[in-house]
Design a protein around this motif. Structure first.
Motif, PDB file in Angstrom:
ATOM      1  N   VAL A  20     -16.614  -0.446  15.870  1.00 24.59           N
ATOM      2  CA  VAL A  20     -16.615   0.900  15.293  1.00 24.59           C
ATOM      3  C   VAL A  20     -17.994   1.167  14.705  1.00 24.59           C
ATOM      4  N   THR A  70     -18.260   2.231  10.990  1.00 26.46           N
ATOM      5  CA  THR A  70     -17.886   1.188  10.021  1.00 26.46           C
ATOM      6  C   THR A  70     -18.128  -0.146  10.718  1.00 26.46           C
ATOM      7  N   TRP A 108     -15.972  -3.430  11.105  1.00 25.69           N
ATOM      8  CA  TRP A 108     -14.565  -3.306  11.490  1.00 25.69           C
ATOM      9  C   TRP A 108     -14.410  -3.169  12.995  1.00 25.69           C
ATOM     10  N   LEU A 166      -9.576  -1.035  11.530  1.00 22.19           N
ATOM     11  CA  LEU A 166      -9.566   0.365  11.116  1.00 22.19           C
ATOM     12  C   LEU A 166      -8.132   0.884  11.011  1.00 22.19           C
ATOM     13  N   HIS A 190     -11.248   8.653   9.257  1.00 19.49           N
ATOM     14  CA  HIS A 190     -11.015   7.433  10.024  1.00 19.49           C
ATOM     15  C   HIS A 190     -10.699   7.731  11.488  1.00 19.49           C
ATOM     16  N   ASP A 199     -13.987   7.796  12.860  1.00 21.33           N
ATOM     17  CA  ASP A 199     -14.400   6.419  13.120  1.00 21.33           C
ATOM     18  C   ASP A 199     -13.896   5.945  14.483  1.00 21.33           C
ATOM     19  N   ARG A 201     -15.363   4.141   1.930  1.00 19.51           N
ATOM     20  CA  ARG A 201     -14.034   3.575   2.095  1.00 19.51           C
ATOM     21  C   ARG A 201     -13.241   4.036   0.882  1.00 19.51           C
TER      22      ARG A 201
END
Length: 255
Positions: A30, A33, A36, A41, A125, A128, A252
């Motif tokens: 990802v 991020t 992760w 995630l 997210h 993401d 986060r």
């Protein structure tokens, strides 16, 4: 935005999240991020959904145990869907005057707070997950996002997260950051110094502030939303240097 609009934003984000997670694969990296995988995630987001539902219901849960369960799930995407259904049900069933934890500055009542928070949490997210498909940070045109949701997300960040107790955004020299969407008259002026930041909403535009602000961030609302949440590099300052911002806004910020 209304609670119903936040729930619709949550629904749209979940659909996008599932679609992009399927395309990227559970082991996919990802970019937004970078520590992760898609599986991690999903586990994080599913934990946040369940934790948020518990906060609204006055229940106690173990976030770490929930996240472990998500990582070990035989069908993580279905586990993600179940958590989203759970938090949407908790928001829908909560009375307007429900008493529950809220943790941002200038927070609305708890039911609206959690609807808003989970709308934007899930949206970021899902972005993401989109980055895992693209292999890079997305731009506004890559996303499904609309202007009104983006404006609301900017407002939550700069009036809720940035000035909250525990905020790490500081500057040795007093610094003002103007956030000025080019597709809406609203704007925000963030004043940063050696104490908690202060954000001022500029309902009638930012012409005067643009003349004096140390940092000017200007662009479409969706591009600003993604950039301020460190999901895109589409917007760069028209004036000034905002190196202090990423140190604070590695997002986060679910709890």
């Amino acid at each position: 935005m209304t609670v119903e609009e936040y729930l619709e934003g949550l629904r749209a984000a979940l659909l996008a999240f599932v679609r992009y997670a399927d395309r990227a694969g559970l082991d996919g990296p990802v970019p937004t991020t970078p520590d992760w995988s898609v599986r991690q995630l999903i586990a994080h987001q599913g934990m946040v959904h369940r934790w948020s539902a518990a906060m609204l219901r006055g229940e106690e849960v173990d976030p770490a145990a929930l996240e472990r369960a998500g990582r070990k799930s035989l069908d993580p995407v279905e586990w993600l869907r179940d958590g989203a259904i759970d938090v949407a049900r908790a928001i829908t069933e909560a009375p307007d005057d429900v008493q529950a934890l809220v943790f941002l500055a200038d927070a609305p009542p708890a039911r609206t707070f959690w609807a808003r928070r989970q709308c934007h949490e899930t949206t970021m997210h899902a972005v993401d997950a989109l980055s895992a498909v693209l292999g890079r940070r997305p731009k506004a045109a890559d996303t499904w996002l609309g202007r009104e949701l983006a404006l609301d997300g900017i407002d939550e960040l700069v009036t809720g997260f940035i000035p909250r107790r525990g905020s790490r955004l500081r500057s040795e020299e007093p610094t003002t950051i103007l956030v000025d969407p080019t597709d809406d008259p609203r704007a925000w002026l963030v004043k940063v110094g050696d104490d908690l930041p202060v954000t001022e909403r500029l309902a009638e535009g930012a012409d005067d502030a643009a003349q004096t602000a140390d940092v000017v961030l200007r662009g479409g609302a969706v591009a600003l939303y993604l950039t301020l949440w460190n999901r895109s590099d589409e917007i760069t300052p028209e004036r000034g240097d905002w190196d202090l911002w990423p140190q604070h806004a590695q997002v986060r910020w679910s709890r």
